[in-house]
Design a protein around this motif. Structure first.
Motif, short mmCIF file in Angstrom:
data_model
loop_
_atom_site.label_atom_id
_atom_site.label_comp_id
_atom_site.label_asym_id
_atom_site.label_seq_id
_atom_site.Cartn_x
_atom_site.Cartn_y
_atom_site.Cartn_z
N HIS A 143 47.13 48.24 51.72
CA HIS A 143 46.45 48.82 50.57
C HIS A 143 46.43 47.77 49.46
O HIS A 143 47.46 47.15 49.18
N PHE A 144 45.26 47.55 48.88
CA PHE A 144 45.15 46.61 47.77
C PHE A 144 44.69 47.35 46.53
O PHE A 144 43.97 48.36 46.61
N ARG A 145 45.07 46.78 45.40
CA ARG A 145 44.77 47.37 44.10
C ARG A 145 43.26 47.57 43.89
O ARG A 145 42.46 46.72 44.26
N ARG A 146 42.91 48.72 43.31
CA ARG A 146 41.52 48.95 42.89
C ARG A 146 41.39 48.56 41.43
O ARG A 146 42.36 48.66 40.68
N GLU A 147 40.19 48.19 41.04
CA GLU A 147 39.98 47.79 39.64
C GLU A 147 39.59 48.96 38.75
O GLU A 147 39.83 48.94 37.55
N ARG A 148 38.93 50.00 39.35
CA ARG A 148 38.40 51.10 38.54
C ARG A 148 38.69 52.45 39.21
O ARG A 148 39.02 52.49 40.39
N GLY A 149 38.51 53.52 38.44
CA GLY A 149 38.54 54.88 38.99
C GLY A 149 39.92 55.50 39.00
O GLY A 149 40.91 54.91 38.56
N ALA A 150 39.95 56.74 39.57
CA ALA A 150 41.19 57.52 39.56
C ALA A 150 42.28 56.84 40.37
O ALA A 150 43.46 56.85 40.01
N GLN A 151 41.88 56.22 41.51
CA GLN A 151 42.90 55.55 42.35
C GLN A 151 43.57 54.42 41.60
O GLN A 151 44.78 54.21 41.71
N ALA A 152 42.76 53.65 40.85
CA ALA A 152 43.30 52.51 40.09
C ALA A 152 44.33 53.01 39.08
O ALA A 152 45.39 52.40 38.91
N LEU A 153 44.02 54.15 38.46
CA LEU A 153 44.95 54.71 37.47
C LEU A 153 46.25 55.14 38.15
O LEU A 153 47.35 54.83 37.69
N ALA A 154 46.12 55.83 39.31
CA ALA A 154 47.31 56.27 40.04
C ALA A 154 48.16 55.07 40.46
O ALA A 154 49.39 55.11 40.37
N GLU A 155 47.50 53.99 40.90
CA GLU A 155 48.25 52.78 41.31
C GLU A 155 49.04 52.22 40.15
O GLU A 155 50.19 51.82 40.31
N ARG A 156 48.42 52.19 38.98
CA ARG A 156 49.11 51.62 37.81
C ARG A 156 50.29 52.50 37.39
O ARG A 156 51.34 52.01 37.01
N LEU A 157 50.11 53.84 37.52
CA LEU A 157 51.19 54.75 37.13
C LEU A 157 52.38 54.65 38.10
O LEU A 157 53.53 54.75 37.70
#
Ligand SMILES: C[S@@+](CC[C@H](N)C(=O)[O-])C[C@H]1O[C@@H](n2cnc3c(N)ncnc32)[C@H](O)[C@@H]1O
Length: 204
Positions: A143-157
Motif C-alpha cells: 500500500h502506498f500513500r495517496r495524495e488526495r481524498g478520504a483515504q489520504a486523510l485516513a493514512e495521515r491520521l
C-alpha cells in the motif's frame, strides 16, 4: 519501525494475521507471485511473514524466505511442511537491512507488504539491489500513500500509530521508485479496492 517493535508487533499479529490483513491482501499476493512465476529461478522473499505467498510459487522456482519475526517464521515453516512446498528451499531468520547473501545471488526478489514495515526501508532496498543480479527483478506488493481524498486523510491520521499497528500507512511509492540501481517497469493497482499496488522494478 524500530527492530524491537517489529518483534513485539508481529508476535501479536502472528496468531491472527492469516485471518485479518493476510486474508484481505491474498489476491495481491497471488498476482505478485504470478509475475515472479514468469521467470523460473532463484527468488528471495523478503519479510515472508507466515508464508501466505509460498503455496503460489510454481515448480521450478527456488525460493528462500527471510523474516525478522520468529513468531511469523514458525507459521511459515509449518505451512511449508503441511503443504510439502517443494519450491521453498529455505526459511531463515534474518534482518532485511543486512542480508546474509553474496552480491547478485538472486534472479528475483519479492517484497510483499514489507517495505512500509521495515526499519530503514532505504537500507533494505539497497540490500535488495545488492543481492539481485543485473537484469533481475524486484516485485513489490504494497500500500502506498495517496495524495488526495478520504483515504489520504485516513493514512495521515493513522501514521503516528505505526509502531503499534506494525506498518507505516503513509509510505510513498517514490521511496521505492527512486532507489539507485532500480528502474520501474510496471505499476498497477490491485485489490482490495485498488488499495494495493503491484510494481515491477528492474535491476539496472
Ligand atoms: C505485513 S507483514 C507481511 C508478510 C508477508 N510478506 C505477507 O505478504 O503476508 C511484514 C513482515 O515484515 C517482517 N519484517 C519487518 N521488519 C523486518 C526486517 N528488518 N527484516 C526482515 N523482516 C522484517 C515482519 O516480521 C513481518 O513478518
Amino acid at each position: 519501525m524500530r527492530p524491537e517493535n517489529v518483534e513485539t508487533a508481529y508476535r501479536r499479529w502472528a496468531p491472527i494475521y492469516d485471518r485479518t490483513f493476510g486474508a484481505v491482501t491474498q489476491t495481491a499476493r497471488r498476482r505478485a507471485v504470478a509475475v515472479l512465476n514468469e521467470r523460473p529461478g532463484r527468488v528471495l522473499e523478503v519479510g515472508c511473514g507466515t508464508g501466505l505467498a509460498l503455496p503460489f510459487y510454481a515448480e521450478g522456482q527456488r525460493v528462500t524466505g527471510i523474516d525478522f519475526s520468529a513468531d511469523m517464521l514458525v507459521k511459515a515453516k509449518a505451512r511449508v511442511a503441511n503443504h510439502r512446498l517443494g519450491a521453498v528451499e529455505a526459511l531463515l531468520r534474518m534482518d532485511a537491512r543486512q542480508l546474509d547473501f553474496a552480491d547478485a545471488s538472486f534472479d528475483q526478489v519479492a517484497a510483499m507488504h514489507v517495505l512500509s514495515v521495515v526499519p530503514e526501508p532505504s537500507r533494505v532496498l539497497s540490500e535488495i539491489v545488492r543481492v539481485l543480479r543485473p537484469g533481475g527483478r524486484l516485485v513489490v506488493s504494497n500500500h502506498f500513500r495517496r495524495e488526495r481524498g478520504a483515504q489520504a486523510l485516513a493514512e495521515r491520521l493513522l501514521a503516528p500509530f505505526s509502531e503499534t499497528v506494525g506498518w507505516h500507512s503513509d509510505f510513498a511509492f517514490e521511496a521505492v521508485a527512486e532507489t539507485p540501481g532500480l528502474v520501474v517497469e510496471r505499476r498497477q493497482r490491485m485489490p482490495p479496492l485498488g488499495a494495493m499496488t503491484l510494481a515491477v522494478l528492474k535491476r539496472a
